[in-house]
Write an enzyme that holds these catalytic residues in place. Structure first.
Site, PDB file in Angstrom:
ATOM      1  N   SER A  30       0.845  -1.192   0.000  1.00 55.54           N
ATOM      2  CA  SER A  30       0.000   0.000   0.000  1.00 55.54           C
ATOM      3  C   SER A  30       0.881   1.243   0.000  1.00 55.54           C
ATOM      4  O   SER A  30       1.827   1.331  -0.766  1.00 55.54           O
ATOM      5  CB  SER A  30      -0.960  -0.046   1.190  1.00 55.54           C
ATOM      6  OG  SER A  30      -1.953   0.938   1.073  1.00 55.54           O
ATOM      7  N   ARG A  68     -12.637   6.096   8.790  1.00 58.42           N
ATOM      8  CA  ARG A  68     -12.171   4.713   8.727  1.00 58.42           C
ATOM      9  C   ARG A  68     -13.156   3.837   7.939  1.00 58.42           C
ATOM     10  O   ARG A  68     -12.736   2.922   7.219  1.00 58.42           O
ATOM     11  CB  ARG A  68     -11.996   4.152  10.133  1.00 58.42           C
ATOM     12  CG  ARG A  68     -11.395   2.750  10.179  1.00 58.42           C
ATOM     13  CD  ARG A  68     -10.052   2.707   9.477  1.00 58.42           C
ATOM     14  NE  ARG A  68      -9.373   1.436   9.718  1.00 58.42           N
ATOM     15  CZ  ARG A  68      -8.189   1.124   9.208  1.00 58.42           C
ATOM     16  NH1 ARG A  68      -7.565   1.996   8.435  1.00 58.42           N
ATOM     17  NH2 ARG A  68      -7.629  -0.035   9.478  1.00 58.42           N
ATOM     18  N   ASP A  70      -8.154  -5.435  -6.561  1.00 61.86           N
ATOM     19  CA  ASP A  70      -7.762  -4.219  -5.865  1.00 61.86           C
ATOM     20  C   ASP A  70      -8.074  -2.996  -6.729  1.00 61.86           C
ATOM     21  O   ASP A  70      -7.455  -2.798  -7.777  1.00 61.86           O
ATOM     22  CB  ASP A  70      -6.261  -4.284  -5.547  1.00 61.86           C
ATOM     23  CG  ASP A  70      -5.770  -3.094  -4.735  1.00 61.86           C
ATOM     24  OD1 ASP A  70      -6.580  -2.198  -4.421  1.00 61.86           O
ATOM     25  OD2 ASP A  70      -4.566  -3.078  -4.409  1.00 61.86           O
ATOM     26  N   HIS A 123      -8.007  -4.605  -1.902  1.00 59.60           N
ATOM     27  CA  HIS A 123      -6.711  -4.083  -1.487  1.00 59.60           C
ATOM     28  C   HIS A 123      -6.139  -4.855  -0.310  1.00 59.60           C
ATOM     29  O   HIS A 123      -4.913  -4.968  -0.161  1.00 59.60           O
ATOM     30  CB  HIS A 123      -6.852  -2.601  -1.133  1.00 59.60           C
ATOM     31  CG  HIS A 123      -5.553  -1.924  -0.842  1.00 59.60           C
ATOM     32  ND1 HIS A 123      -4.512  -1.884  -1.742  1.00 59.60           N
ATOM     33  CD2 HIS A 123      -5.116  -1.250   0.265  1.00 59.60           C
ATOM     34  CE1 HIS A 123      -3.494  -1.225  -1.227  1.00 59.60           C
ATOM     35  NE2 HIS A 123      -3.836  -0.827  -0.004  1.00 59.60           N
ATOM     36  N   ASP A 124      -6.991  -5.388   0.532  1.00 56.61           N
ATOM     37  CA  ASP A 124      -6.540  -6.126   1.709  1.00 56.61           C
ATOM     38  C   ASP A 124      -5.854  -7.444   1.363  1.00 56.61           C
ATOM     39  O   ASP A 124      -5.334  -8.116   2.262  1.00 56.61           O
ATOM     40  CB  ASP A 124      -7.725  -6.422   2.635  1.00 56.61           C
ATOM     41  CG  ASP A 124      -7.992  -5.285   3.605  1.00 56.61           C
ATOM     42  OD1 ASP A 124      -7.151  -4.381   3.704  1.00 56.61           O
ATOM     43  OD2 ASP A 124      -9.050  -5.316   4.262  1.00 56.61           O
TER      44      ASP A 124
END
Length: 402
Positions: free
Chosen positions: A146, A217, A319, A352-353
């Site tokens: 990232s 968040r 992603d 993305h994780d």
């Protein structure tokens, strides 16, 4: 696995913006034994800490779980019996390194928004200074995911003679416009929270801007997941009977279901505001948004021209935060700079994780690259075919390394 956990004072530090602070402290963890040519620097993501591997700790400001323990450790992809592994918390964070919540020694009060703006370049220079303190002049590799992958790229730009191999994972040369827009909304959620108070909310008698940080968040979590992963995990299901809304709801809410995806986002937000500082979130997202590999150069390739090592770029098909297309563009720039580079694309719907939650598919190519460079058996260049500026590439299916 023995872990060295400490905080080092780097003394007066000048930030890229030109401002200085009298003392920059950097918290770090180091694993393994340094033998002179085996150092690997791991760069954490946006809200990560120096606690990358090992046993759980209670002194990391809330992030007790090591964030990449499946990748870093004895016998793992980044093998701490073979490499001397260092992970440093970046300036501006709230996990031990100096940031907005830290005490300004000149005033005795928290810096708050008087803390200088930070950049990815500042992170890199602080890491370089830390390694000098640790007696590490040269790195075998720098690895990060990232915005940590942007940190990796900055090492190749600022200190090309100090590192042999770079591994930017789920990263890109810059953030795209859609992600810039979402980050802008996230910051406004914080700064429009009345408890933010211009960044001056520290002290027992002052409430923190928890609602604003929670919303920021939640936006982040939506960015980190893919459509497919959200559909699989939550669908349109209603939350369980015991689920309770975390935020005030409109009167009509009682007629409609409190959905599983809402409950998930509320839960993640509740946990996050307990461990992270709102000002740090503002500072770190600004650093990420501002990053541009080509800044000060004619192009991305020009920025990387002095780097003579090897590169492994990794991306994930699901992603949309940092896409495979952005990763391929980065790989192209590396090749244009005459860097031996491979682009390893993992077919994944985790979003993305994926770089955090799919160690079986991240670990093998990273391990092989650290050992053998782009010639590693599990390092597959799925994007090396170029013709008239276009690249043809196909994903490496996750089953390949199952």
């Amino acid at each position: 696995m023995e872990v060295e956990h400490d905080t080092v004072s780097l003394g007066e530090f000048e930030f890229e913006c030109g401002e200085t602070i009298p003392d920059l402290e950097i918290e770090y963890e180091a694993y393994g034994e340094f033998t002179g040519d085996n150092a690997v620097l791991v760069c954490h993501a946006l809200t990560g800490s120096a606690h990358v591997a090992g046993t759980h700790r209670s002194d990391t400001g809330g992030q007790a779980r090591a964030w990449w323990d499946d990748i870093v450790g004895a016998g793992k992809a980044v093998d701490t019996t073979e490499y001397y592994v260092v992970c440093a918390n970046v300036p501006g964070s709230c996990y031990g390194s100096t940031g907005p919540a830290s005490e300004n020694p000149e005033t005795g009060e928290p810096y708050g928004t008087d803390f200088p703006p930070v950049t990815v370049g500042d992170w890199t220079e602080a890491q370089r200074a830390l390694l000098d303190e640790l007696g590490v002049p040269h790195l075998h590799a720098v690895v990060g995911g990232s915005v940590g992958g942007m940190n990796v790229l900055e090492w190749a730009t600022r200190h090309p003679d100090h590192v042999e191999r770079i591994v930017p994972i789920a990263a890109a040369a810059r953030l795209d416009t859609q992600c810039l827009a979402i980050d802008a909304v996230a910051r406004r959620a914080i700064t429009t929270d009345e408890d933010w108070n211009g960044g001056d909310y520290y002290g027992e008698d002052r409430p923190n801007p928890k609602d604003g940080l929670a919303l920021a968040r939640q936006l982040g979590h939506v960015m980190y997941l893919s459509k497919a992963s959200m559909e699989r995990k939550f669908g349109r299901r209603a939350a369980g009977r015991d689920a309770v809304r975390s935020f005030p709801a409109d009167p009509a809410a009682n007629f409609f279901p409190y959905r599983d995806v809402e409950s998930y986002l509320d839960y993640q937000a509740e946990k996050f505001v307990e461990r992270f500082d709102a000002n740090s979130y503002l500072y770190l997202t600004r650093a990420m948004d501002n990053y541009d590999l080509s800044s000060g150069f004619e192009s991305d390739a020009d920025a990387l021209a002095a780097f003579e090592g090897e590169a492994l770029v990794m991306s994930f098909t699901g992603d949309w935060h940092f896409t495979t297309q952005q990763a391929e563009s980065l790989a192209d720039s590396l090749r244009s700079a005459d860097v031996e580079a491979a682009h390893h694309v993992v077919d994944s719907d985790h979003g993305h994780d994926a770089f955090l939650v799919e160690p079986d598919h991240v670990g093998p190519p990273v391990a092989d690259f650290l050992e053998a460079g782009v010639a590693g058996n599990a390092v597959t260049d799925t994007a090396g075919d170029e013709e008239e500026g276009e690249s043809d590439f196909a994903p490496v299916h996750t089953s390949l390394f199952s």
